[in-house]
Design an enzyme around this catalytic site. Structure first.
Site, PDB file in Angstrom:
ATOM      1  N   HIS A  67       4.633   0.362  19.740  1.00 50.88           N
ATOM      2  CA  HIS A  67       5.009   1.016  18.485  1.00 50.88           C
ATOM      3  C   HIS A  67       5.645  -0.045  17.595  1.00 50.88           C
ATOM      4  CE1 HIS A  67       7.464   3.547  15.797  1.00 50.88           C
ATOM      5  NE2 HIS A  67       6.725   4.572  16.154  1.00 50.88           N
ATOM      6  N   ASP A 123      11.324   0.308  25.866  1.00 49.03           N
ATOM      7  CA  ASP A 123      11.359   1.287  24.782  1.00 49.03           C
ATOM      8  C   ASP A 123      11.087   2.650  25.411  1.00 49.03           C
ATOM      9  OD1 ASP A 123      10.805   3.050  22.725  1.00 49.03           O
ATOM     10  OD2 ASP A 123       9.355   1.755  21.716  1.00 49.03           O
ATOM     11  N   GLN A 145       9.128   7.366  24.176  1.00 52.15           N
ATOM     12  CA  GLN A 145       8.111   8.296  24.651  1.00 52.15           C
ATOM     13  C   GLN A 145       8.247   8.611  26.132  1.00 52.15           C
ATOM     14  OE1 GLN A 145       6.049  10.137  23.042  1.00 52.15           O
ATOM     15  NE2 GLN A 145       6.421   9.231  21.036  1.00 52.15           N
ATOM     16  N   LYS A 191      13.272  12.547  19.631  1.00 46.96           N
ATOM     17  CA  LYS A 191      12.152  12.743  20.551  1.00 46.96           C
ATOM     18  C   LYS A 191      12.602  13.414  21.844  1.00 46.96           C
ATOM     19  CE  LYS A 191       9.615   8.717  18.805  1.00 46.96           C
ATOM     20  NZ  LYS A 191       8.683   9.438  17.933  1.00 46.96           N
ATOM     21  N   CYS A 250       2.029   4.570  13.784  1.00 47.94           N
ATOM     22  CA  CYS A 250       2.945   3.417  13.763  1.00 47.94           C
ATOM     23  C   CYS A 250       2.655   2.458  14.908  1.00 47.94           C
ATOM     24  CB  CYS A 250       4.404   3.884  13.800  1.00 47.94           C
ATOM     25  SG  CYS A 250       4.931   4.771  12.331  1.00 47.94           S
TER      26      CYS A 250
END
Length: 452
Positions: free
Chosen positions: A125, A199, A202, A225, A367
């Protein structure tokens, strides 16, 4: 569980959402419950999170700033939220948790602290790519192979060939839901003297994760999220780099002593939390962390995989649909599915699903421009995501909506109802009433670099 069973057996949501009773208007005048399959972009608040915010709002006051009773309560709540957030990601005793605005903010903070070159993949991302491009120490971007095995070999070759301080990778792709095996990346990086940042934006809404058990050095994630959309995120990990880095946001609360010429900065986390912190955002994340921690991880994963398999099986039965995949040998992805509809603009499909079926999906490039370009999705695609608040009815409605779209296109009906203006699809005439919300004059139609 077989695919045939998945097609018929109902699947209920695992946790209630604050938006469960939200109805949206359709083009034909009906109102239906909103089928939110766009949680990969921003997930709605859990009902328990919204209730927690309502509970603590009357007690809101300044944090770390006053002797007043409400200020003392707010400060105690904020620091307890920090401990809950750290525990949620399995922080080690020596780790530090910094409250940020979101994952993007957290990555930029870490980028300001890394003392050397960073290695990333082209699957990231933008939030885990652009900050490293601006690093004065440089970045190595590795183009992934068609297999996990090949991609790991490329990573290892780069680590052998040049010193790196950090390997930054996604915990789960926001485009395909796939991931590299974190344990193998950690082993490779640590063998060659590099730390690892994950990261988790997600990953954490879909899977349990622990810094201590994986030996990952840093993780970042966003409340929006994680079913806590109140404007906060977090960076959790090893303290030394963060204690040595320049203050990320210079201002009140980040210092121990100030003169007109200089300042003595506090250690992390205060060093990087200048200004009044987002108390409600931190409390929202902590509440979501508690709710997710209380879930049986096996039940959680089985629920999501059943929904994802139901969606993939249904999409596979539509000849015009192609599902995007990244690695042919990856582990089962999290609940994110990106696909294209042959001969159809993704923006038109998404607009149709919203206007005529009350479905929210994402369209565009998510993105993640380098990745979607490598996957051949240069014109964009559609993304549906499932999670804790998703049930089989949401998935089935999407599949029925796609079939209805194809039938309407074949009958030549879409040209009469939809138009393209300034690169965006919309209704030629939109009779849908607006919700009775103060300050809402019209529905937004704005272009986005990530959509286009």
């Amino acid at each position: 569980m077989s695919l045939s069973t998945l097609a018929t057996e109902p699947i209920e949501a695992l946790l209630p959402l604050a938006s469960d009773e939200t109805l949206v208007p359709l083009l034909d005048g009906r109102w239906v419950r909103y089928a939110n399959l766009d949680g990969a972009a921003s997930a709605p608040a859990l009902a328990s999170v919204a209730a927690r915010i309502a509970e603590v709002t009357p007690w809101y006051s300044s944090v770390h700033r006053g002797a007043g009773y409400l200020s003392q309560v707010s400060t105690a709540l904020y620091e307890e939220a920090r401990r809950t957030i750290a525990a949620f990601v399995g922080a080690r005793e020596s780790d530090v948790a910094v409250i940020t605005r979101n994952t993007t903010d957290a990555v930029n903070l870490l980028a300001s602290a890394v003392p050397g070159r960073t290695l990333v993949l082209d699957v990231e991302h933008h939030a885990n790519l652009l900050p490293w491009q601006r690093s004065p120490h440089g970045v190595t971007v590795v183009t992934g192979e068609a297999t996990v095995t090949g991609t790991l070999a490329r990573l290892e070759a780069e680590l052998v060939g040049r010193p790196h301080a950090l390997v930054a990778l996604t915990g789960a792709s926001n485009v395909t839901g796939e991931s590299l095996p974190i344990d193998r990346v950690v082993a490779l990086a640590h063998e060659h003297g590099a730390r690892v940042f994950v990261d988790g934006a997600q990953l954490l809404p879909h899977r349990r994760f622990s810094l201590a058990s994986t030996d990952v050095d840093y993780v970042a994630f966003s409340g929006h999220k994680l079913y806590a959309p109140y404007g906060a995120g977090a960076l959790v990990g090893r303290r030394d780099w963060l204690d040595e880095a320049p203050a990320y946001l210079a201002g009140g609360g980040s210092v121990q002593r100030v003169t007109v010429q200089e300042a003595t900065w506090s250690p992390a986390p205060a060093r990087h939390e200048g200004g009044t912190p987002n108390l409600l955002g931190a409390l929202a994340i902590a509440s979501a962390c508690e709710a997710l921690t209380a879930l049986d991880p096996v039940v959680w994963e089985e629920h999501e995989q059943a929904l994802r398999q139901r969606l993939v099986a249904g999409l596979a039965e539509i000849p015009e649909v192609t599902i995007a995949t990244l690695w042919e040998d990856s582990a089962p992805p999290v609940g994110v599915v990106t696909f294209t509809v042959e001969g159809a603009d993704a923006g038109l499909v998404a607009t149709y699903l919203s206007a005529e079926h009350g479905i929210g999906v994402r369209d565009g490039k998510f993105c993640a421009h380098p990745l979607v370009t490598r996957l051949g999705l240069v014109e964009g695609a559609l993304r549906a995501s499932v999670g804790l608040g998703t049930g089989s009815e949401d998935v089935d409605r999407l599949l029925a909506g796609l079939r209805a779209f194809l039938a309407a296109r074949a009958a030549g009906e879409l040209e009469q109802r939809y138009r393209l203006a300034d690169g965006l699809w919309g209704l030629a005439e939109d009779p849908r009433p607006l919700p009775r919300i103060a300050g809402l004059a019209e529905l937004a139609r704005t272009a986005s670099s990530c959509r286009g």
